[in-house]
Design a protein around this motif. Structure first.
Motif: not given
Length: 171
Positions: A49-50, A53
């Motif tokens: 997820e990081s 992003k």
């Protein structure tokens, strides 16, 4: 007889891994996600997820699609539904990383290339280490699988050399 563990044997070609290296996202100061406070620091991204992003929607420089590494990166992007604006497709890590150094987007590269261009001291890039379980690069020996004494001897010599380097912490 070669005593090394063969990881991949396909179409008459064998692969023996020698060293695994982390992958890094190098981000230029001309992206929306560049953070001047992170210059000179290596940020370890904890999860997919990081990574998503940071990369999603950004200008991206990729390797030619025929490389196994780019296929791995592209598969990861597809699984995570990451959309990039590909601004260049180049044949190697060096050129991709150098383009980022000259303020063109971002790319995924290796520690070796980051060190080669001394990017940890460059105030125009951010460096993020990607999680090993998501994207990494296995470097090794690919060779014809024939049971040929000369090939087996060559593989043994290379593996002995690499093991010596590892033991001396030169890798």
């Amino acid at each position: 007889m070669v005593s090394h563990k063969i990881i991949l044997e396909k179409k008459g070609v064998s692969f023996i891994p020698v060293v695994m290296t982390n992958s890094y996202l190098v981000v230029s100061n001309q992206t929306d996600v560049f953070d001047p406070e992170l210059v000179g620091k290596e940020i370890v991204l904890p999860d997919a997820e990081s990574v998503s992003k940071l990369i999603d929607g950004q200008n991206y420089i990729e390797l030619t699609p025929d490389t196994l590494y780019q296929q791995q990166v592209s598969d990861f992007f597809m699984q995570q539904k990451i959309r990039t604006n590909t601004i260049a497709v180049v044949p190697d890590f060096d050129l991709a990383t150098e383009l980022v150094k000259y303020h063109l987007g971002m790319t995924v590269t290796t520690n070796y290339v980051i060190d080669k261009y001394d990017l940890r001291k460059d105030d125009t890039v951010n460096i993020y280490r990607l999680p090993e379980n998501l994207i990494s690069l296995d470097m090794g020996i690919s060779y014809k699988s024939d049971d040929d004494a000369a090939i087996n001897q060559m593989v043994d010599l290379i593996m002995n050399f690499m093991n010596t380097k590892k033991n001396n912490k030169e890798l």
